[in-house]
Design an enzyme around this catalytic site. Structure first.
Site, PDB file in Angstrom:
ATOM      1  CB  SER A  92      -9.088  -4.890  -2.598  1.00  0.00           C
ATOM      2  OG  SER A  92      -8.885  -4.737  -4.253  1.00  0.00           O
ATOM      3  CG  HIS A  98      -7.533  -4.570   1.354  1.00  0.00           C
ATOM      4  ND1 HIS A  98      -8.484  -5.720   1.751  1.00  0.00           N
ATOM      5  CD2 HIS A  98      -8.543  -4.485   0.522  1.00  0.00           C
ATOM      6  CE1 HIS A  98      -9.532  -5.658   0.408  1.00  0.00           C
ATOM      7  NE2 HIS A  98      -9.557  -5.437  -0.200  1.00  0.00           N
ATOM      8  CE  LYS A 126     -13.144  -4.899   2.056  1.00  0.00           C
ATOM      9  NZ  LYS A 126     -12.823  -3.943   0.797  1.00  0.00           N
TER      10      LYS A 126
HETATM   11  C1  LIG Z   1     -14.343  -3.372   0.266  1.00  0.00           C
HETATM   12  C2  LIG Z   1     -12.958  -2.410  -0.711  1.00  0.00           C
HETATM   13  C3  LIG Z   1     -13.914  -0.694  -0.914  1.00  0.00           C
HETATM   14  C4  LIG Z   1     -15.210  -0.857  -0.708  1.00  0.00           C
HETATM   15  O1  LIG Z   1     -16.086  -1.227   0.325  1.00  0.00           O
HETATM   16  P1  LIG Z   1     -17.400  -1.310   1.300  1.00  0.00           P
HETATM   17  O2  LIG Z   1     -17.247  -0.599   2.627  1.00  0.00           O
HETATM   18  O3  LIG Z   1     -17.431  -2.678   1.477  1.00  0.00           O
HETATM   19  O4  LIG Z   1     -18.210  -1.239  -0.245  1.00  0.00           O
HETATM   20  C5  LIG Z   1     -13.427   0.491  -1.397  1.00  0.00           C
HETATM   21  N1  LIG Z   1     -11.875   0.123  -1.627  1.00  0.00           N
HETATM   22  C6  LIG Z   1     -11.132  -1.273  -1.268  1.00  0.00           C
HETATM   23  C7  LIG Z   1      -9.685  -1.291  -1.815  1.00  0.00           C
HETATM   24  C8  LIG Z   1     -12.114  -2.216  -1.143  1.00  0.00           C
HETATM   25  O5  LIG Z   1     -11.080  -3.103  -0.963  1.00  0.00           O
END
Ligand SMILES: *Cc1c(COP(=O)(O)O)cnc(C)c1O
Length: 388
Positions: A179, A207, A239
């Site tokens: 991330s 991502h 995302k």
């Molecule tokens: C954003 C993210 C999460 C968490 O997801 P949310 O739905 O925002 O709680 C988990 N793993 C990674 C790699 C992320 O970037």
């Protein structure tokens, strides 16, 4: 030894190390152009990679579903909160990624905690990349399984760890796309090591999902890998899909196990049904509108060529996450402030989100940016961080 709470002192100390975090108030929807605390800026730091968070079809789906189903789901999935929009979304997600089943969670953070703790516990072992997302780490710590963390991407180190005598069931955990760095995990090697060691492999594709691969199925599609055991896929809807929530995709028996045992699934209210329906609309756009991904890749290439030409030290990433590591927290805060003066919103990312000494501007591109906006960002970056 501290024997009492002194929050003001601890906060001051945090501030003195340039680690204090302040929230910025966004006064507009996500998009290329936003207003932050009254300043109009071009934003290069959201995870809305395809520009779907404010897409009219997604917004309409949300509105129509709220009219029909109301706002709250009213209960957990196992009591009475599992509604037709949730069910339809799960079936479409499973079909899209190519697994037998998919299960919705309210957030990706909860999905990771839930799946890890449903499949391993005390006496078992977890093997995790050092740069994994906090939710994978927290899930591992909560599980009381023995946790082994290998240096980022170091498959030899992982293989050495796996060659030790077996200490229970084994789970390998990795981000698909990291991330804060934007690089891909060697999922092919991870899957081979998992199969060889009778381990399961949890890939967090927060991502990659919606973005990578010809169809947008994510990191696995990008790498030409297929679903199925030992793999367990987790991806988020917050995302690239521009919505909220997350899902785990795997074979029938694993999903049924999560429904029985995943505490972050069982003991929490289901997502608002309108969110599920909005995610269905997003998923349709991901499936139908490959032009969005193509536009995104054009912009990623443009940014990479431009940054190389300007001698900017952007990390080698082929995803929309293009970090510029500056090292020192104060330096990153200054760079972020200077960019904002020039009309660009790029948040400073500091420890503990990233390792000490690797504070960075985490620049993210979206299909809704124009080539000119990318060019202007590059000019501003060259002015602000061009010297060393
Ligand atoms: C954003 C993210 C999460 C968490 O997801 P949310 O739905 O925002 O709680 C988990 N793993 C990674 C790699 C992320 O970037």
């Amino acid at each position: 030894m501290t024997t009492h709470f002194d929050f003001p002192k601890a906060l001051l100390e945090r501030e003195s190390r340039q680690l204090y975090r302040r929230r910025r108030v966004l006064e507009t929807a996500q998009g290329a152009e936003v207003v932050v605390d009254g300043h109009a800026c071009v934003a290069f730091c959201s995870n809305d990679y395809l520009g779907l968070a404010n897409h009219p079809q997604v917004v309409t789906a949300f509105q129509n579903t709220a009219n029909q189903y109301g706002v709250g789901a009213g209960a957990s999935h196992l009591i009475s909160g599992h509604m037709s929009p949730h069910h339809a979304l799960e079936e479409e997600l499973a079909d899209f990624v190519g697994t037998e089943r998919a299960l919705l969670f309210s957030t990706g953070y909860m999905a990771n905690l839930g799946v890890i703790n449903a499949v391993v516990g005390r006496g078992d072992e977890i093997f995790a990349d050092k740069l994994n997302h906090a939710s994978l780490l927290d899930g591992a710590l909560l599980s009381a399984a023995r946790l082994w963390r290998y240096p980022h991407g170091d498959m030899d180190a992982l293989e050495r760890l796996l060659s030790r005598p077996l200490g229970g069931r084994r789970l390998l955990c990795s981000d698909g796309v990291f991330s804060m760095d934007g690089d891909l995990a060697p999922i092919d090697v991870l899957a081979t090591l998992a199969a060889k060691n009778k381990a399961r492999l949890l890939i967090d594709d927060a991502h990659g999902f919606g973005v990578l691969g010809e169809q947008g199925r994510g990191s696995l599609e990008q790498l030409g890998l297929s679903q199925g055991p030992p793999l367990i896929l987790m991806a988020t809807l917050g995302k690239a899909l521009g919505c909220f929530g997350a899902f785990v995709a795997a074979e029938e028996a694993l999903i049924e196990t999560l429904i029985q045992l995943a505490r972050t699934y069982v003991y929490t209210t289901a997502l608002p049904p309108a969110v599920a329906e909005a995610a269905r609309a997003s998923l349709r756009l991901v499936r139908q509108d490959a032009a969005r991904r193509e536009q995104l890749w054009v912009l990623v290439q443009r940014f990479r060529h431009g940054s190389a030409e300007l001698g900017l030290n952007v990390t080698p990433s082929t995803t929309p996450i293009q970090p510029l590591v500056l090292g020192d927290s104060q330096r990153v805060l200054d760079a972020s402030a200077a960019l904002e003066q020039r009309g660009f919103f790029v948040t400073a990312i500091r420890p503990p989100t990233v390792p000490v000494g690797s504070a960075r501007l985490r620049i993210t591109l979206s299909a809704v940016h124009t080539p000119e906006q990318v060019d202007r960002l590059l000019e501003a970056l060259a002015e602000v961080c061009g010297h060393g």
